[in-house]
Design a protein around this motif. Sequence first.
Motif, PDB file in Angstrom:
ATOM      1  N   THR A  46      26.859  39.088  31.667  1.00  0.00           N
ATOM      2  CA  THR A  46      27.545  38.541  32.828  1.00  0.00           C
ATOM      3  C   THR A  46      28.088  39.711  33.632  1.00  0.00           C
ATOM      4  O   THR A  46      28.783  40.566  33.090  1.00  0.00           O
ATOM      5  CB  THR A  46      28.710  37.627  32.409  1.00  0.00           C
ATOM      6  OG1 THR A  46      28.201  36.578  31.598  1.00  0.00           O
ATOM      7  CG2 THR A  46      29.396  37.029  33.615  1.00  0.00           C
ATOM      8  N   ILE A  47      27.721  39.753  34.897  1.00  0.00           N
ATOM      9  CA  ILE A  47      28.278  40.774  35.781  1.00  0.00           C
ATOM     10  C   ILE A  47      29.149  40.063  36.797  1.00  0.00           C
ATOM     11  O   ILE A  47      28.679  39.205  37.551  1.00  0.00           O
ATOM     12  CB  ILE A  47      27.193  41.617  36.467  1.00  0.00           C
ATOM     13  CG1 ILE A  47      26.405  42.371  35.404  1.00  0.00           C
ATOM     14  CG2 ILE A  47      27.830  42.577  37.471  1.00  0.00           C
ATOM     15  CD1 ILE A  47      25.495  43.439  35.898  1.00  0.00           C
ATOM     16  N   ASP A  48      30.427  40.400  36.764  1.00  0.00           N
ATOM     17  CA  ASP A  48      31.378  39.808  37.685  1.00  0.00           C
ATOM     18  C   ASP A  48      31.498  40.694  38.918  1.00  0.00           C
ATOM     19  O   ASP A  48      31.782  41.878  38.807  1.00  0.00           O
ATOM     20  CB  ASP A  48      32.744  39.658  37.010  1.00  0.00           C
ATOM     21  CG  ASP A  48      33.730  38.991  37.929  1.00  0.00           C
ATOM     22  OD1 ASP A  48      33.595  37.775  38.157  1.00  0.00           O
ATOM     23  OD2 ASP A  48      34.612  39.696  38.449  1.00  0.00           O
ATOM     24  N   ASP A  49      31.267  40.096  40.074  1.00  0.00           N
ATOM     25  CA  ASP A  49      31.253  40.845  41.331  1.00  0.00           C
ATOM     26  C   ASP A  49      32.627  40.820  42.006  1.00  0.00           C
ATOM     27  O   ASP A  49      32.806  40.247  43.072  1.00  0.00           O
ATOM     28  CB  ASP A  49      30.185  40.277  42.267  1.00  0.00           C
ATOM     29  CG  ASP A  49      29.896  41.201  43.445  1.00  0.00           C
ATOM     30  OD1 ASP A  49      30.092  42.428  43.304  1.00  0.00           O
ATOM     31  OD2 ASP A  49      29.470  40.693  44.499  1.00  0.00           O
ATOM     32  N   CYS A  50      33.607  41.434  41.327  1.00  0.00           N
ATOM     33  CA  CYS A  50      34.944  41.630  41.897  1.00  0.00           C
ATOM     34  C   CYS A  50      35.645  40.302  42.196  1.00  0.00           C
ATOM     35  O   CYS A  50      36.201  40.113  43.279  1.00  0.00           O
ATOM     36  CB  CYS A  50      34.851  42.508  43.145  1.00  0.00           C
ATOM     37  SG  CYS A  50      36.435  43.198  43.677  1.00  0.00           S
ATOM     38  N   SER A  51      35.630  39.384  41.222  1.00  0.00           N
ATOM     39  CA  SER A  51      36.314  38.100  41.405  1.00  0.00           C
ATOM     40  C   SER A  51      37.809  38.304  41.583  1.00  0.00           C
ATOM     41  O   SER A  51      38.393  39.207  40.998  1.00  0.00           O
ATOM     42  CB  SER A  51      36.097  37.199  40.184  1.00  0.00           C
ATOM     43  OG  SER A  51      34.767  36.771  40.101  1.00  0.00           O
ATOM     44  N   ASP A  52      38.404  37.429  42.368  1.00  0.00           N
ATOM     45  CA  ASP A  52      39.851  37.492  42.525  1.00  0.00           C
ATOM     46  C   ASP A  52      40.535  36.255  41.936  1.00  0.00           C
ATOM     47  O   ASP A  52      41.716  36.027  42.160  1.00  0.00           O
ATOM     48  CB  ASP A  52      40.248  37.690  43.997  1.00  0.00           C
ATOM     49  CG  ASP A  52      39.722  36.607  44.925  1.00  0.00           C
ATOM     50  OD1 ASP A  52      39.305  35.545  44.444  1.00  0.00           O
ATOM     51  OD2 ASP A  52      39.734  36.836  46.143  1.00  0.00           O
ATOM     52  N   ASP A  53      39.791  35.461  41.163  1.00  0.00           N
ATOM     53  CA  ASP A  53      40.359  34.257  40.544  1.00  0.00           C
ATOM     54  C   ASP A  53      40.521  34.383  39.030  1.00  0.00           C
ATOM     55  O   ASP A  53      40.835  33.412  38.354  1.00  0.00           O
ATOM     56  CB  ASP A  53      39.500  33.031  40.876  1.00  0.00           C
ATOM     57  CG  ASP A  53      38.150  33.035  40.167  1.00  0.00           C
ATOM     58  OD1 ASP A  53      37.750  34.092  39.634  1.00  0.00           O
ATOM     59  OD2 ASP A  53      37.496  31.978  40.156  1.00  0.00           O
ATOM     60  N   GLY A  54      40.299  35.571  38.463  1.00  0.00           N
ATOM     61  CA  GLY A  54      40.460  35.774  37.031  1.00  0.00           C
ATOM     62  C   GLY A  54      39.229  35.448  36.204  1.00  0.00           C
ATOM     63  O   GLY A  54      39.306  35.345  34.975  1.00  0.00           O
ATOM     64  N   ILE A  72      30.242  43.059  32.489  1.00  0.00           N
ATOM     65  CA  ILE A  72      30.436  44.204  33.372  1.00  0.00           C
ATOM     66  C   ILE A  72      31.247  43.680  34.544  1.00  0.00           C
ATOM     67  O   ILE A  72      30.872  42.684  35.161  1.00  0.00           O
ATOM     68  CB  ILE A  72      29.092  44.806  33.863  1.00  0.00           C
ATOM     69  CG1 ILE A  72      28.353  45.549  32.749  1.00  0.00           C
ATOM     70  CG2 ILE A  72      29.332  45.805  34.991  1.00  0.00           C
ATOM     71  CD1 ILE A  72      27.608  44.719  31.816  1.00  0.00           C
ATOM     72  N   SER A  73      32.365  44.322  34.823  1.00  0.00           N
ATOM     73  CA  SER A  73      33.233  43.901  35.931  1.00  0.00           C
ATOM     74  C   SER A  73      33.145  44.928  37.043  1.00  0.00           C
ATOM     75  O   SER A  73      33.621  46.061  36.889  1.00  0.00           O
ATOM     76  CB  SER A  73      34.682  43.784  35.467  1.00  0.00           C
ATOM     77  OG  SER A  73      34.820  42.768  34.520  1.00  0.00           O
ATOM     78  N   ASN A  74      32.538  44.533  38.148  1.00  0.00           N
ATOM     79  CA  ASN A  74      32.487  45.430  39.303  1.00  0.00           C
ATOM     80  C   ASN A  74      33.857  45.453  39.972  1.00  0.00           C
ATOM     81  O   ASN A  74      34.459  44.399  40.194  1.00  0.00           O
ATOM     82  CB  ASN A  74      31.424  44.969  40.303  1.00  0.00           C
ATOM     83  CG  ASN A  74      30.016  45.202  39.801  1.00  0.00           C
ATOM     84  OD1 ASN A  74      29.793  46.015  38.921  1.00  0.00           O
ATOM     85  ND2 ASN A  74      29.071  44.479  40.360  1.00  0.00           N
ATOM     86  N   LYS A  75      34.332  46.627  40.286  1.00  0.00           N
ATOM     87  CA  LYS A  75      35.647  46.776  40.922  1.00  0.00           C
ATOM     88  C   LYS A  75      35.557  46.624  42.440  1.00  0.00           C
ATOM     89  O   LYS A  75      36.559  46.438  43.109  1.00  0.00           O
ATOM     90  CB  LYS A  75      36.265  48.132  40.566  1.00  0.00           C
ATOM     91  CG  LYS A  75      36.451  48.332  39.081  1.00  0.00           C
ATOM     92  CD  LYS A  75      37.280  47.235  38.460  1.00  0.00           C
ATOM     93  CE  LYS A  75      37.405  47.408  36.960  1.00  0.00           C
ATOM     94  NZ  LYS A  75      37.656  46.164  36.270  1.00  0.00           N
ATOM     95  N   VAL A  76      34.336  46.706  42.959  1.00  0.00           N
ATOM     96  CA  VAL A  76      34.085  46.528  44.387  1.00  0.00           C
ATOM     97  C   VAL A  76      32.955  45.511  44.512  1.00  0.00           C
ATOM     98  O   VAL A  76      31.969  45.585  43.785  1.00  0.00           O
ATOM     99  CB  VAL A  76      33.655  47.865  45.047  1.00  0.00           C
ATOM    100  CG1 VAL A  76      33.296  47.669  46.510  1.00  0.00           C
ATOM    101  CG2 VAL A  76      34.746  48.913  44.899  1.00  0.00           C
ATOM    102  N   SER A  77      33.107  44.570  45.428  1.00  0.00           N
ATOM    103  CA  SER A  77      32.070  43.563  45.619  1.00  0.00           C
ATOM    104  C   SER A  77      30.826  44.198  46.228  1.00  0.00           C
ATOM    105  O   SER A  77      30.901  44.895  47.239  1.00  0.00           O
ATOM    106  CB  SER A  77      32.590  42.448  46.535  1.00  0.00           C
ATOM    107  OG  SER A  77      31.594  41.463  46.704  1.00  0.00           O
ATOM    108  N   VAL A  78      29.668  43.937  45.581  1.00  0.00           N
ATOM    109  CA  VAL A  78      28.414  44.532  46.051  1.00  0.00           C
ATOM    110  C   VAL A  78      27.385  43.481  46.455  1.00  0.00           C
ATOM    111  O   VAL A  78      26.306  43.821  46.920  1.00  0.00           O
ATOM    112  CB  VAL A  78      27.820  45.482  44.979  1.00  0.00           C
ATOM    113  CG1 VAL A  78      28.706  46.699  44.790  1.00  0.00           C
ATOM    114  CG2 VAL A  78      27.596  44.755  43.661  1.00  0.00           C
TER     115      VAL A  78
END
Length: 142
Positions: A46-54, A72-78
């Motif tokens: 699962t790659i999270d694209d900089c979610s802001d909902d947790g 993998i948690s992306n710190k910037v939305s790509v």
Amino acid sequence: MKQKKSGKIFLSVIVPTKNNKKDILMTLLDVHRHLEQQPYTSEIITIDDCSDDGTDKMIERYQTLIPSLKLISNKVSVGKDFVIKQAILLARGDWRLILSPENRVSAIEFNKVIPHAQVGHEIFKSKDGHFQCYSASAAENV
């Protein structure tokens, strides 16, 4: 049935996500339950694209229940296309199955493409676009 213990992974299930906190858990549990019953080895990415909902924090909490789950948690939305490419490159399976985080299509769908894969087809897409499946060699060109 327990998964085979092997260093080689047959199937990588990829679930790209962004702000899917309310849907992602059921999707991951469904995929995990299905994969545990299969005779082949697998992983869930699962790659999270900089979610802001947790979303990423929720997935982190469930990694102990789903040992094959990698986050993998992306710190910037790509963007979704880049996230999918990112996951395809990180995946180690002979096959990569990309599923929607809203669980519109179950991992069971992969079993329907195995006969086609055995005769040499390398790319499968559902008619509705809710899942895509690539062989490792075809994935290199995505």
